[in-house]
Design an enzyme around this catalytic site. Structure first.
Site, mmCIF file in Angstrom:
data_model
loop_
_atom_site.group_PDB
_atom_site.id
_atom_site.type_symbol
_atom_site.label_atom_id
_atom_site.label_comp_id
_atom_site.label_asym_id
_atom_site.label_seq_id
_atom_site.Cartn_x
_atom_site.Cartn_y
_atom_site.Cartn_z
ATOM 1 N N ASP A 152 69.988 26.412 -65.056
ATOM 2 C CA ASP A 152 68.128 26.947 -64.688
ATOM 3 C C ASP A 152 67.768 27.380 -63.272
ATOM 4 O OD1 ASP A 152 67.612 25.553 -67.066
ATOM 5 O OD2 ASP A 152 67.844 23.716 -65.876
ATOM 6 N N LYS A 156 70.111 15.802 -69.111
ATOM 7 C CA LYS A 156 70.632 16.662 -67.998
ATOM 8 C C LYS A 156 71.842 15.842 -66.753
ATOM 9 C CE LYS A 156 68.024 20.785 -67.991
ATOM 10 N NZ LYS A 156 66.652 20.989 -67.765
HETATM 11 P P1 NAP Z 1 62.066 15.649 -66.181
HETATM 12 O O1 NAP Z 1 63.308 15.045 -65.245
HETATM 13 O O2 NAP Z 1 61.686 14.302 -67.285
HETATM 14 O O3 NAP Z 1 61.094 15.406 -64.826
HETATM 15 C C1 NAP Z 1 59.570 15.061 -65.061
HETATM 16 C C2 NAP Z 1 58.776 15.721 -63.901
HETATM 17 O O4 NAP Z 1 56.884 15.419 -63.945
HETATM 18 C C3 NAP Z 1 58.901 14.615 -62.741
HETATM 19 O O5 NAP Z 1 58.562 14.944 -61.696
HETATM 20 C C4 NAP Z 1 57.189 13.719 -63.303
HETATM 21 O O6 NAP Z 1 57.442 12.325 -62.339
HETATM 22 C C5 NAP Z 1 57.053 13.988 -63.274
HETATM 23 N N1 NAP Z 1 55.644 13.692 -64.632
HETATM 24 C C6 NAP Z 1 55.709 13.443 -65.255
HETATM 25 N N2 NAP Z 1 54.426 13.070 -65.393
HETATM 26 C C7 NAP Z 1 54.371 12.907 -65.553
HETATM 27 C C8 NAP Z 1 52.803 12.297 -64.426
HETATM 28 N N3 NAP Z 1 51.952 11.731 -65.836
HETATM 29 N N4 NAP Z 1 51.929 11.958 -63.477
HETATM 30 C C9 NAP Z 1 52.512 13.351 -62.660
HETATM 31 N N5 NAP Z 1 53.879 13.799 -62.292
HETATM 32 C C10 NAP Z 1 53.836 13.480 -63.674
HETATM 33 O O7 NAP Z 1 61.703 16.667 -66.626
HETATM 34 P P2 NAP Z 1 62.540 17.794 -66.341
HETATM 35 O O8 NAP Z 1 63.607 18.670 -67.146
HETATM 36 O O9 NAP Z 1 62.919 18.633 -64.962
HETATM 37 O O10 NAP Z 1 61.496 19.662 -67.098
HETATM 38 C C11 NAP Z 1 60.172 19.354 -66.404
HETATM 39 C C12 NAP Z 1 59.088 20.218 -66.923
HETATM 40 O O11 NAP Z 1 59.500 22.013 -66.739
HETATM 41 C C13 NAP Z 1 59.223 20.558 -68.814
HETATM 42 O O12 NAP Z 1 57.862 20.364 -68.947
HETATM 43 C C14 NAP Z 1 59.584 21.153 -69.095
HETATM 44 O O13 NAP Z 1 59.190 21.541 -69.937
HETATM 45 C C15 NAP Z 1 59.904 22.394 -68.242
HETATM 46 N N6 NAP Z 1 61.081 23.704 -67.874
HETATM 47 C C16 NAP Z 1 60.940 24.494 -68.670
HETATM 48 C C17 NAP Z 1 61.990 25.389 -68.620
HETATM 49 C C18 NAP Z 1 62.623 26.852 -68.483
HETATM 50 O O14 NAP Z 1 63.231 27.207 -69.119
HETATM 51 N N7 NAP Z 1 60.785 27.645 -68.731
HETATM 52 C C19 NAP Z 1 63.599 24.619 -68.295
HETATM 53 C C20 NAP Z 1 63.313 23.675 -67.965
HETATM 54 C C21 NAP Z 1 62.559 22.204 -67.850
HETATM 55 P P3 NAP Z 1 58.157 11.396 -61.674
HETATM 56 O O15 NAP Z 1 59.053 11.188 -60.822
HETATM 57 O O16 NAP Z 1 56.918 10.109 -60.913
HETATM 58 O O17 NAP Z 1 58.232 10.936 -63.153
#
Ligand code: NAP
Length: 291
Positions: A109, A73
Protein backbone atom coordinates in the site's frame (compact mmCIF):
# COMPACT_ATOMS: atom_id res chain seq x y z
CA UNK A 1 -10.90 -11.62 -20.61
CA UNK A 2 -9.05 -14.44 -18.90
CA UNK A 3 -8.21 -17.57 -20.91
CA UNK A 4 -9.59 -21.07 -20.44
CA UNK A 5 -9.25 -22.56 -16.96
CA UNK A 6 -7.29 -25.80 -17.21
CA UNK A 7 -6.13 -28.51 -14.87
CA UNK A 8 -2.92 -26.52 -14.40
CA UNK A 9 -4.54 -23.16 -13.66
CA UNK A 10 -3.29 -21.72 -10.37
CA UNK A 11 -5.35 -19.52 -8.08
CA UNK A 12 -4.58 -16.15 -6.53
CA UNK A 13 -7.12 -13.80 -5.04
CA UNK A 14 -8.28 -11.20 -2.57
CA UNK A 15 -9.78 -11.62 0.90
CA UNK A 16 -12.07 -9.04 2.43
CA UNK A 17 -15.35 -8.81 4.31
CA UNK A 18 -17.33 -7.68 2.38
CA UNK A 19 -15.37 -8.05 -0.85
CA UNK A 20 -17.97 -8.11 -3.64
CA UNK A 21 -17.27 -4.47 -4.57
CA UNK A 22 -13.55 -5.06 -5.18
CA UNK A 23 -12.11 -4.13 -8.56
CA UNK A 24 -8.99 -6.21 -7.93
CA UNK A 25 -10.30 -9.34 -9.76
CA UNK A 26 -10.99 -7.36 -12.95
CA UNK A 27 -7.64 -5.59 -12.74
CA UNK A 28 -5.55 -8.65 -11.91
CA UNK A 29 -7.20 -10.97 -14.44
CA UNK A 30 -6.44 -8.38 -17.14
CA UNK A 31 -2.83 -8.35 -15.91
CA UNK A 32 -2.55 -12.16 -15.80
CA UNK A 33 -3.90 -12.32 -19.32
CA UNK A 34 -1.39 -9.70 -20.51
CA UNK A 35 1.43 -11.67 -18.84
CA UNK A 36 0.21 -14.94 -20.42
CA UNK A 37 0.04 -16.68 -17.03
CA UNK A 38 -2.28 -19.67 -16.51
CA UNK A 39 -3.54 -18.20 -13.23
CA UNK A 40 -6.96 -16.94 -12.18
CA UNK A 41 -7.65 -14.19 -9.60
CA UNK A 42 -10.85 -14.39 -7.60
CA UNK A 43 -12.44 -12.78 -4.52
CA UNK A 44 -13.11 -14.61 -1.24
CA UNK A 45 -15.40 -13.21 1.44
CA UNK A 46 -13.56 -14.13 4.64
CA UNK A 47 -15.29 -13.19 7.92
CA UNK A 48 -12.65 -12.37 10.56
CA UNK A 49 -13.68 -15.46 12.58
CA UNK A 50 -12.66 -17.70 9.61
CA UNK A 51 -9.28 -16.09 9.00
CA UNK A 52 -7.29 -19.01 10.47
CA UNK A 53 -9.15 -21.45 8.19
CA UNK A 54 -8.51 -19.22 5.19
CA UNK A 55 -4.77 -19.09 5.94
CA UNK A 56 -4.67 -22.89 6.25
CA UNK A 57 -6.44 -23.01 2.88
CA UNK A 58 -3.60 -21.14 1.16
CA UNK A 59 -1.21 -23.93 2.15
CA UNK A 60 -3.71 -26.76 1.69
CA UNK A 61 -4.80 -25.67 -1.78
CA UNK A 62 -1.37 -24.35 -2.81
CA UNK A 63 -2.66 -20.91 -3.81
CA UNK A 64 -0.07 -18.58 -5.37
CA UNK A 65 -0.91 -15.98 -2.75
CA UNK A 66 -3.59 -13.48 -1.84
CA UNK A 67 -4.29 -9.83 -1.36
CA UNK A 68 -5.86 -8.91 1.98
CA UNK A 69 -8.21 -5.98 2.44
CA UNK A 70 -10.59 -4.42 5.00
CA UNK A 71 -11.03 -5.55 7.78
CA UNK A 72 -8.35 -8.27 7.75
CA UNK A 73 -5.07 -6.44 7.03
CA UNK A 74 -4.15 -5.85 10.64
CA UNK A 75 -5.49 -9.21 11.84
CA UNK A 76 -3.55 -11.47 9.49
CA UNK A 77 0.15 -10.92 10.47
CA UNK A 78 0.16 -13.36 13.47
CA UNK A 79 -0.99 -16.19 11.18
CA UNK A 80 1.97 -15.87 8.78
CA UNK A 81 5.46 -17.44 8.86
CA UNK A 82 7.48 -14.35 7.92
CA UNK A 83 6.84 -10.62 7.46
CA UNK A 84 8.64 -8.01 5.39
CA UNK A 85 10.20 -5.10 7.30
CA UNK A 86 7.47 -2.87 5.85
CA UNK A 87 4.64 -5.13 7.07
CA UNK A 88 6.25 -5.41 10.50
CA UNK A 89 6.69 -1.63 10.74
CA UNK A 90 3.11 -0.77 9.84
CA UNK A 91 1.54 -3.81 11.53
CA UNK A 92 -0.54 -4.72 8.47
CA UNK A 93 -0.33 -7.06 5.47
CA UNK A 94 -2.04 -6.60 2.11
CA UNK A 95 -0.12 -9.29 0.20
CA UNK A 96 0.59 -12.90 1.17
CA UNK A 97 3.07 -14.88 -0.92
CA UNK A 98 3.02 -18.69 -0.68
CA UNK A 99 6.63 -19.87 -0.89
CA UNK A 100 6.29 -23.68 -0.93
CA UNK A 101 3.91 -23.66 2.01
CA UNK A 102 5.67 -20.91 3.96
CA UNK A 103 3.52 -17.79 3.97
CA UNK A 104 5.25 -14.43 3.70
CA UNK A 105 3.34 -11.21 4.45
CA UNK A 106 4.15 -7.89 2.82
CA UNK A 107 2.46 -4.53 2.33
CA UNK A 108 2.40 -2.79 -1.04
CA UNK A 109 0.00 0.00 0.00
CA UNK A 110 2.72 2.50 0.96
CA UNK A 111 4.81 1.83 -2.15
CA UNK A 112 1.70 1.98 -4.34
CA UNK A 113 0.69 5.28 -2.75
CA UNK A 114 4.12 6.84 -3.36
CA UNK A 115 4.12 5.76 -7.00
CA UNK A 116 0.62 7.17 -7.40
CA UNK A 117 1.81 10.52 -6.00
CA UNK A 118 4.82 10.54 -8.31
CA UNK A 119 2.57 9.80 -11.27
CA UNK A 120 0.36 12.72 -10.25
CA UNK A 121 3.40 14.99 -10.36
CA UNK A 122 4.27 15.07 -6.62
CA UNK A 123 7.63 13.27 -6.52
CA UNK A 124 9.33 15.69 -4.07
CA UNK A 125 8.06 15.07 -0.55
CA UNK A 126 11.09 15.98 1.57
CA UNK A 127 10.21 18.80 3.99
CA UNK A 128 6.59 18.95 2.82
CA UNK A 129 3.76 19.06 5.37
CA UNK A 130 1.04 16.44 5.01
CA UNK A 131 -2.32 16.28 6.75
CA UNK A 132 -3.41 12.64 6.89
CA UNK A 133 -7.08 11.97 7.61
CA UNK A 134 -7.60 8.54 9.18
CA UNK A 135 -5.62 6.11 11.31
CA UNK A 136 -6.79 2.72 9.99
CA UNK A 137 -4.82 0.10 8.08
CA UNK A 138 -4.22 2.13 4.92
CA UNK A 139 -3.53 5.33 6.87
CA UNK A 140 -0.74 3.46 8.69
CA UNK A 141 0.85 2.50 5.36
CA UNK A 142 0.53 6.06 4.03
CA UNK A 143 1.89 7.67 7.23
CA UNK A 144 5.04 5.50 7.25
CA UNK A 145 5.52 5.97 3.51
CA UNK A 146 5.30 9.78 3.73
CA UNK A 147 7.52 10.05 6.81
CA UNK A 148 10.02 7.74 5.12
CA UNK A 149 10.27 10.30 2.31
CA UNK A 150 11.00 13.13 4.76
CA UNK A 151 7.47 14.51 5.01
CA UNK A 152 6.14 16.04 8.26
CA UNK A 153 2.89 14.16 8.86
CA UNK A 154 -0.05 15.35 10.97
CA UNK A 155 -2.57 12.59 11.65
CA UNK A 156 -6.22 13.50 12.34
CA UNK A 157 -8.76 10.80 13.08
CA UNK A 158 -12.30 10.59 14.48
CA UNK A 159 -10.97 8.35 17.25
CA UNK A 160 -8.23 10.61 18.61
CA UNK A 161 -6.33 7.88 20.50
CA UNK A 162 -5.68 6.04 17.25
CA UNK A 163 -4.26 9.21 15.69
CA UNK A 164 -1.92 9.65 18.68
CA UNK A 165 -0.86 5.99 18.60
CA UNK A 166 -0.09 6.16 14.87
CA UNK A 167 1.82 9.45 15.21
CA UNK A 168 3.89 7.97 18.04
CA UNK A 169 4.66 4.78 16.08
CA UNK A 170 5.76 6.80 13.03
CA UNK A 171 7.83 9.19 15.15
CA UNK A 172 9.63 6.31 16.87
CA UNK A 173 10.67 5.05 13.46
CA UNK A 174 11.30 8.44 11.77
CA UNK A 175 12.40 10.75 14.59
CA UNK A 176 9.55 13.12 15.36
CA UNK A 177 8.22 13.35 11.82
CA UNK A 178 4.59 12.79 12.89
CA UNK A 179 2.13 14.42 15.27
CA UNK A 180 -1.58 14.15 15.98
CA UNK A 181 -4.25 16.83 15.66
CA UNK A 182 -7.91 16.90 16.65
CA UNK A 183 -10.45 15.85 14.00
CA UNK A 184 -11.20 19.05 12.04
CA UNK A 185 -8.92 21.20 14.23
CA UNK A 186 -6.32 23.59 12.84
CA UNK A 187 -3.00 21.82 12.29
CA UNK A 188 -1.23 24.58 10.38
CA UNK A 189 -0.43 24.80 6.68
CA UNK A 190 -0.61 21.59 4.63
CA UNK A 191 1.10 21.02 1.26
CA UNK A 192 -0.62 17.70 0.87
CA UNK A 193 -3.93 16.35 2.24
CA UNK A 194 -4.59 12.61 2.10
CA UNK A 195 -7.97 11.08 2.88
CA UNK A 196 -7.40 7.54 4.19
CA UNK A 197 -10.76 7.29 5.93
CA UNK A 198 -13.70 5.46 4.41
CA UNK A 199 -15.72 8.70 4.51
CA UNK A 200 -17.05 9.24 1.02
CA UNK A 201 -16.86 5.56 0.05
CA UNK A 202 -19.87 4.32 -1.92
CA UNK A 203 -22.52 3.08 -1.03
CA UNK A 204 -22.39 4.58 2.46
CA UNK A 205 -23.12 8.12 1.28
CA UNK A 206 -20.64 10.64 -0.06
CA UNK A 207 -19.73 12.14 3.30
CA UNK A 208 -17.07 14.83 3.72
CA UNK A 209 -14.26 14.30 6.25
CA UNK A 210 -13.79 17.11 8.78
CA UNK A 211 -11.22 19.63 7.48
CA UNK A 212 -9.55 22.39 9.49
CA UNK A 213 -11.00 25.78 8.50
CA UNK A 214 -9.18 27.46 5.60
CA UNK A 215 -6.87 24.49 4.94
CA UNK A 216 -7.73 24.47 1.21
CA UNK A 217 -6.93 28.19 0.85
CA UNK A 218 -3.23 27.52 0.27
CA UNK A 219 -4.15 25.03 -2.48
CA UNK A 220 -2.60 21.84 -1.15
CA UNK A 221 -2.48 18.76 -3.37
CA UNK A 222 -5.38 16.50 -2.29
CA UNK A 223 -5.27 12.71 -2.69
CA UNK A 224 -8.29 10.56 -1.78
CA UNK A 225 -7.63 6.83 -1.43
CA UNK A 226 -11.26 6.25 -2.40
CA UNK A 227 -11.92 5.50 -6.08
CA UNK A 228 -15.63 4.69 -5.83
CA UNK A 229 -16.99 7.27 -6.48
CA UNK A 230 -14.22 8.70 -8.66
CA UNK A 231 -14.83 12.16 -7.23
CA UNK A 232 -15.67 12.26 -3.54
CA UNK A 233 -17.10 15.41 -1.99
CA UNK A 234 -13.64 16.09 -0.62
CA UNK A 235 -12.08 16.00 -4.08
CA UNK A 236 -14.89 18.10 -5.50
CA UNK A 237 -14.45 20.74 -2.80
CA UNK A 238 -10.68 20.74 -3.28
CA UNK A 239 -10.95 20.99 -7.06
CA UNK A 240 -13.41 23.88 -6.72
CA UNK A 241 -10.94 25.59 -4.35
CA UNK A 242 -8.30 25.39 -7.10
CA UNK A 243 -6.30 22.45 -5.69
CA UNK A 244 -4.78 19.69 -7.80
CA UNK A 245 -6.49 16.43 -6.89
CA UNK A 246 -6.25 12.70 -7.51
CA UNK A 247 -8.46 9.75 -6.60
CA UNK A 248 -7.34 6.31 -5.43
CA UNK A 249 -7.43 4.48 -8.78
CA UNK A 250 -3.74 5.13 -9.34
CA UNK A 251 -2.86 3.67 -5.93
CA UNK A 252 -5.08 0.66 -6.63
CA UNK A 253 -3.14 -0.02 -9.81
CA UNK A 254 0.35 0.49 -8.34
CA UNK A 255 -0.22 -1.50 -5.15
CA UNK A 256 -1.67 -4.27 -7.34
CA UNK A 257 1.32 -4.17 -9.69
CA UNK A 258 3.69 -4.41 -6.72
CA UNK A 259 1.74 -7.45 -5.39
CA UNK A 260 1.87 -9.08 -8.82
CA UNK A 261 5.60 -8.48 -8.94
CA UNK A 262 5.96 -10.28 -5.57
CA UNK A 263 3.87 -13.27 -6.69
CA UNK A 264 5.57 -13.65 -10.08
CA UNK A 265 9.10 -12.78 -8.92
CA UNK A 266 9.36 -10.47 -11.93
CA UNK A 267 10.43 -6.80 -11.70
CA UNK A 268 7.83 -4.05 -11.46
CA UNK A 269 8.99 -2.73 -14.85
CA UNK A 270 7.60 -5.91 -16.45
CA UNK A 271 4.13 -5.51 -14.94
CA UNK A 272 1.39 -4.64 -17.50
CA UNK A 273 0.39 -1.29 -15.99
CA UNK A 274 -1.50 -0.08 -19.07
CA UNK A 275 -3.70 -3.20 -19.14
CA UNK A 276 -4.40 -2.83 -15.43
CA UNK A 277 -5.31 0.84 -15.80
CA UNK A 278 -7.60 0.06 -18.74
CA UNK A 279 -9.34 -2.66 -16.73
CA UNK A 280 -10.22 -0.43 -13.79
CA UNK A 281 -10.88 2.82 -15.57
CA UNK A 282 -14.55 3.35 -16.41
CA UNK A 283 -13.85 6.70 -18.05
CA UNK A 284 -11.53 6.69 -21.02
CA UNK A 285 -10.08 3.25 -21.73
CA UNK A 286 -6.97 4.46 -23.59
CA UNK A 287 -6.00 7.45 -21.45
CA UNK A 288 -7.96 7.14 -18.23
CA UNK A 289 -8.30 10.09 -15.92
CA UNK A 290 -6.71 8.77 -12.75
CA UNK A 291 -7.08 12.00 -10.90
P1 NAP B 1 -10.00 0.94 8.11
O1 NAP B 1 -8.75 0.32 8.66
O2 NAP B 1 -11.31 0.33 8.43
O3 NAP B 1 -10.00 2.49 8.63
C1 NAP B 1 -11.13 3.31 8.40
C2 NAP B 1 -10.80 4.75 8.75
O4 NAP B 1 -11.95 5.56 8.43
C3 NAP B 1 -10.54 4.96 10.25
O5 NAP B 1 -9.60 6.00 10.40
C4 NAP B 1 -11.92 5.41 10.77
O6 NAP B 1 -11.87 6.22 11.92
C5 NAP B 1 -12.40 6.27 9.60
N1 NAP B 1 -13.86 6.38 9.60
C6 NAP B 1 -14.74 5.42 9.25
N2 NAP B 1 -16.01 5.90 9.38
C7 NAP B 1 -15.90 7.18 9.82
C8 NAP B 1 -16.85 8.20 10.15
N3 NAP B 1 -18.15 7.98 10.04
N4 NAP B 1 -16.38 9.41 10.55
C9 NAP B 1 -15.04 9.64 10.64
N5 NAP B 1 -14.10 8.71 10.35
C10 NAP B 1 -14.52 7.49 9.95
O7 NAP B 1 -9.94 1.04 6.52
P2 NAP B 1 -8.66 1.18 5.57
O8 NAP B 1 -8.19 -0.14 5.12
O9 NAP B 1 -7.66 2.07 6.22
O10 NAP B 1 -9.32 1.89 4.29
C11 NAP B 1 -9.70 3.26 4.34
C12 NAP B 1 -10.14 3.73 2.97
O11 NAP B 1 -9.07 3.63 2.04
C13 NAP B 1 -11.28 2.89 2.39
O12 NAP B 1 -12.20 3.78 1.79
C14 NAP B 1 -10.60 2.02 1.34
O13 NAP B 1 -11.50 1.70 0.28
C15 NAP B 1 -9.49 2.94 0.86
N6 NAP B 1 -8.30 2.21 0.33
C16 NAP B 1 -7.94 2.45 -0.98
C17 NAP B 1 -6.82 1.82 -1.50
C18 NAP B 1 -6.41 2.08 -2.92
O14 NAP B 1 -5.62 1.30 -3.47
N7 NAP B 1 -6.87 3.15 -3.53
C19 NAP B 1 -6.04 0.95 -0.70
C20 NAP B 1 -6.45 0.74 0.61
C21 NAP B 1 -7.59 1.38 1.12
P3 NAP B 1 -11.95 5.55 13.40
O15 NAP B 1 -10.57 5.08 13.72
O16 NAP B 1 -12.42 6.66 14.25
O17 NAP B 1 -12.94 4.41 13.31
Amino acid sequence: MMGTITGRTRVVGVWGHPVGHSRSPIMHNAALSALGLDWVYTAFDVPPARLADAVAGVRGLNLVGVNVTVPLKEQVPPFLDTLSDEARRIGAVNTIVNKDGRLHGDSTDGGGFLRALAEAGRPELFGQRALLLGAGGSARAVAFALAGQGCEVTVANRTGEKAHALAQAVSRCYRGRASAAGWGEDAGRADLIVNATSLGLSPHGNAMPALPPGVLDTRPFVYDLIYNPLETRLLQAAREAGCSVSNGLSMLVWQGALSLSLWTGRPLSEMPIAAMVRAVSPLAPEHPVLG
